[in-house]
Enzyme design. Structure first.
Site: not given
Ligand code: MG
Ligand code: ZN
Length: 352
Positions: A75, A128
Site C-alpha cells: 500500500s 494509504t
Molecule cells: Mg491502506
Molecule cells: Zn495489505
C-alpha cells in the site's frame, strides 16, 4: 482584416474571457479501497441484490499496480504512485526510488487554494493516507509520520492512531505542541467545531471493524467533512479510504471483506448523491491492489449468497479498476500505470 475589427469579435472575445473566469474549480473526492479489486467489488455486488454504487460511474479504466521493483505492490508504493505519480519501492512513502522526496497531489491542491481532507478506517498514519502527506523511508515509522501530519497543511483528517501522537518514545505530546489544529474525539465535536483545521481521532490505535460495531460509518464521516468544506468558498480534495477491506483479505475472512466493502460502497453512494447536486465534483474510485487472490466459485443469486476461495493471504498483481464520475471523468478511461492517476488529477485540476 475587416472582420477582425468588427465589434462582434470583441464581444465574442469578452464573452469567452468571462466564461473562463466563471469556470468553477473542480472538487475531488478520491476513494481508495485498500485490497479492493474486481473480485471484492463483484462479491460485494452479488451479496447486495446484484447492485453497487459503482454502476453509476461514467468511465472505467484499469491500472497496473506493480511497484518500482516488485510485481506485487504494497500500500505504501501504490499509495505513493497514485498520490505522487512515481513508482517507488514497497514500504516507501512519498519518496522516489532514490529516496528523494516528491510532491503529492494534496500539496499541489494546498498551494492552489484547495481545502484538503483525509478519511480512513485504519489509523490516519497507515500507508494509504500517509501517502498524501508523509515522506518516510519506511511506512512503519508511525511516530515520524504522526509528526509530519501535525506539520502538514491537511485541513481535516479522521482516523485512528491517537497513541502515536501522545504515547511516544520521545515522550512528546504532539497534540499539545500543535497550535495550528483543533483535535476532537467524536463526530459530534467535529461537527460543532468551527476551527479551520481539525483532527478527529476515531480510535487510540486501529479503529474497530464494522463487524465489531465501528461507528461512525465511512459515509457519516464523509458527510460531516463535506458539510465543513461545502460551507467554504475554496474548492476541495478529499481522500477517503476503505482501509480494512484489505485486512479481511489478509485474514481470508469473506464476512470481514464484505462488511467493510458495504461500508465503503455506502460512502461512495453518499459522494455520488453529493456530486449529482454539486456538478463541479469529480469522483474517482479505485483500489491500491487486490488482496487475497479472491475467486467467486459459486453461490445463489436469489439468496445473496456466494461461495468464495482465497488463493493467498497476501496481495496480488491483478490490474485494478478505476471508476470516474463528473467533470474530466473521461481522463480516467483506458489502461495505464497507477502513477497516471496523479497526472490525470493534475491535468483535470489544471495544475500544470
Ligand atoms: Mg491502506
Ligand atoms: Zn495489505
Amino acid at each position: 482584416m475587416y472582420y477582425s475589427k468588427s465589434p462582434i469579435y470583441f464581444l465574442f472575445f469578452f464573452i469567452s474571457i468571462a466564461n473562463l473566469l466563471a469556470q468553477k474549480p473542480i472538487n475531488v473526492i478520491f476513494f481508495i479501497g485498500d485490497g479492493t479489486g474486481l473480485p471484492q467489488i463483484s462479491a460485494g455486488n452479488y451479496v447486495n441484490d446484484n447492485h453497487t454504487a459503482f454502476e453509476d460511474f461514467q468511465y472505467i479504466g484499469l491500472s497496473k499496480t506493480h511497484s518500482y521493483d516488485n510485481l506485487v505492490t504494497d500500500s505504501a508504493a501504490s499509495g505513493t504512485a497514485m498520490s505522487s505519480g512515481m513508482k517507488t519501492h514497497n514500504r516507501v512513502i512519498g519518496l522516489d526510488e532514490n529516496k528523494n522526496p516528491i510532491p503529492n497531489i494534496l500539496e499541489l491542491c494546498q498551494s492552489n487554494g484547495y481545502k484538503t481532507a483525509l478519511i480512513a478506517t485504519s489509523t490516519i498514519l497507515h500507508a494509504t493516507p500517509a501517502s498524501f502527506f508523509a515522506k518516510v523511508s519506511s511506512r512503519y515509522k508511525y511516530e515520524e509520520i504522526a509528526f509530519q501530519l501535525t506539520k502538514s497543511e491537511v485541513d481535516y483528517f479522521m482516523g485512528g492512531g491517537k497513541k502515536y501522537f501522545t504515547s511516544r518514545k520521545d515522550n512528546r505530546n504532539l497534540l499539545l505542541e500543535d497550535n495550528t489544529r483543533t483535535y476532537v474525539s467524536s463526530i459530534g465535536e467535529f461537527e460543532k467545531s468551527s476551527a479551520e483545521k481539525i483532527g478527529y481521532f476515531t480510535a487510540n490505535d486501529d479503529p474497530k471493524t464494522i463487524l465489531e460495531g465501528r461507528n461512525p460509518s465511512l459515509s457519516k464521516m464523509l458527510l460531516a467533512t463535506l458539510e465543513k468544506v461545502a460551507l467554504q468558498d475554496s474548492p476541495f480534495f478529499i481522500m477517503v479510504e476503505g482501509s480494512q477491506i484489505d485486512w479481511g483479505g489478509h485474514d481470508n475472512d469473506i464476512d470481514y471483506v464484505l462488511s467493510e466493502f458495504k461500508d465503503f460502497n455506502e460512502s461512495i453512494q453518499a459522494a455520488l448523491d453529493f456530486a449529482k447536486k454539486n456538478k463541479n465534483t469529480l469522483i474517482v474510485v479505485t483500489g491500491d491492489h487486490e488482496t487475497g487472490g479472491l475467486a467467486i466459485s459459486g453461490g445463489e443469486m436469489e439468496n445473496n449468497k456466494i461461495k468464495t476461495v482465497f488463493s493467498t493471504t497476501g496481495h496480488t498483481a491483478i490490474m485494478i479498476p478505476v471508476f470516474s464520475y463528473g467533470p474530466h471523468s473521461e481522463e480516467f478511461k483506458g489502461i495505464y500505470d497507477n502513477t497516471q492517476i496523479f497526472h490525470k488529477f493534475k491535468k483535470s485540476l489544471a495544475f500544470d
